[in-house]
Design an enzyme around this catalytic site. Structure first.
Site, PDB file in Angstrom:
ATOM      1  N   HIS A  17       0.834  -1.208   0.000  1.00 22.82           N
ATOM      2  CA  HIS A  17       0.000   0.000   0.000  1.00 22.82           C
ATOM      3  C   HIS A  17       0.868   1.257   0.000  1.00 22.82           C
ATOM      4  O   HIS A  17       0.670   2.163  -0.840  1.00 22.82           O
ATOM      5  CB  HIS A  17      -0.904  -0.008   1.229  1.00 22.82           C
ATOM      6  CG  HIS A  17      -1.825   1.163   1.306  1.00 22.82           C
ATOM      7  ND1 HIS A  17      -3.088   1.152   0.753  1.00 22.82           N
ATOM      8  CD2 HIS A  17      -1.662   2.407   1.842  1.00 22.82           C
ATOM      9  CE1 HIS A  17      -3.664   2.324   0.947  1.00 22.82           C
ATOM     10  NE2 HIS A  17      -2.817   3.100   1.615  1.00 22.82           N
ATOM     11  N   GLU A  18       1.816   1.327   0.914  1.00 22.03           N
ATOM     12  CA  GLU A  18       2.664   2.512   1.006  1.00 22.03           C
ATOM     13  C   GLU A  18       3.587   2.633  -0.202  1.00 22.03           C
ATOM     14  O   GLU A  18       3.919   3.741  -0.631  1.00 22.03           O
ATOM     15  CB  GLU A  18       3.470   2.487   2.307  1.00 22.03           C
ATOM     16  CG  GLU A  18       2.628   2.486   3.569  1.00 22.03           C
ATOM     17  CD  GLU A  18       1.651   3.651   3.632  1.00 22.03           C
ATOM     18  OE1 GLU A  18       1.967   4.723   3.070  1.00 22.03           O
ATOM     19  OE2 GLU A  18       0.569   3.486   4.225  1.00 22.03           O
TER      20      GLU A  18
END
Length: 353
Positions: A17-18
């Site tokens: 996600h990051e």
């Protein structure tokens, strides 16, 4: 062992996600100060190129990609606040997009191991069915939709019938490639395949195996992903209508416990890893959908504020200060953290009892 795998799985999904935010920011020329996996005290760091610090933090419950101008105004031309509308949208949505992509890739890998795919079909209907409904379901009819919702997988039928809550349903089946509709099927007393009376809709179910061609693998990968997205929406609908409560939610502790159970109940280590991977794909898609909800402090909240601010600027010719968004995000973040603590406490109590 499976608990360790579950924790690693969380780490991978958070990192993905990051990483999505990070890649999008870099592509858009936005300065990234820190790329972190986990929250809390820093336990490891490395200085990367272009001034980005890569860190690992003590608590495996999240992560962040700290960008210049993300929460406050900045004069830096490489800040997020000074980028155009579509670049901001791309950066905000990239984390959820990466989670969805990871989920799809996991399903695709698993589907390339499959020998075939189950297609839900009608195994016949009760003797009373035709008299009640004016026409009969035929053995081999393929389930297409229930109350307008597509039947992608065999498990969808139980889910859609549960959501119908024993009310009348509209059923569509495929027969020789053509759609055949059965409207207003009501729960009644029918005979089962052994002649015993039961309460239901009067049709029997089975499944046939579809050959695992390349097209079928790709199709069922997409079906699985769409089905996961739809399940999230159904779950949110149940929360809003009150048919499910906050106590039914699971946090990290509950999910780790479930993954451990999935692994322990599998017939072999290979089956356990495949089942955990499938569960991980579901979590990845869930994270993608939940993060795009228009709730402050989430990616969807950032996108919502961006749209509202852009429209407001066009209409009133005045820019909304970012400090107001930051305050609202802080309040909602506190609320979300409180909800997470409640859910975690509830998960722990479930394990104790």
């Amino acid at each position: 062992m499976y608990i360790v795998i579950a924790i690693l799985l969380f780490g991978v999904l958070i990192a993905a996600h990051e990483w999505g935010h990070f890649i999008a920011a870099r592509l858009c020329g936005v300065t990234v100060h820190e790329f972190a996996i986990g929250m809390g005290p820093m336990v490891w760091h490395k200085d990367g190129k272009k001034g980005t610090k890569f860190t690992l933090r003590a608590l495996p419950i999240g992560g962040f990609c700290a960008m210049e101008g993300e929460e406050t105004e900045s004069e830096d031309p490489h800040s997020l606040s000074n980028q155009g509308f579509w670049k901001k949208i791309l950066v905000f949505a990239a984390g959820a997009a990466m989670n969805f992509l990871v989920g799809v890739l996991i399903i695709l890998v698993l589907n390339f191991q499959a020998a075939g795919f189950y297609v839900p079909v009608v195994a016949g209907c009760a003797p009373e069915f035709e008299a009640v409904n004016g026409a009969a379901l035929l053995e081999g009819d393929e389930f297409h939709s229930i109350n307008g919702s597509r039947v992608y997988l065999t498990g969808d039928i139980d889910l859609l019938l549960m959501l119908a809550n024993r009310q009348s349903i509209d059923l569509v089946v495929l027969r020789d490639g053509e759609q055949v509709e059965f409207n207003d099927l009501s729960v009644g007393t029918y005979s089962d395949s052994e002649g015993n009376p039961y309460q239901g809709y009067g049709f029997y179910r089975s499944a046939v195996v579809r050959e695992a061609t390349l097209g079928a693998r790709l199709q069922y990968t997409w079906y699985n992903a769409v089905d996961f997205v739809r399940t999230v929406w159904f779950s949110l609908q149940m929360l809003v209508t009150g048919s499910a409560g906050v106590s039914d939610l699971s946090g990290p502790v509950g999910i780790v416990s479930t993954i451990n159970e999935v692994g322990a109940q599998s017939a072999s280590v290979a089956d356990a890893l495949a089942n955990i991977a499938y569960f991980g794909a579901m979590i990845a898609v869930n994270l993608a959908v939940m993060n795009l909800l228009p709730i402050p402090a989430l990616d969807g909240g950032h996108i919502m504020f961006l749209i509202v601010s852009t429209i407001g600027e066009k209409v009133f010719h005045k820019k909304v200060p970012m400090k107001y968004e930051a305050i609202i995000n802080m309040v909602f973040l506190a609320l979300l953290m409180g909800l997470m603590l409640f859910v975690t406490f509830n998960d722990v109590m479930k394990l104790i009892h």
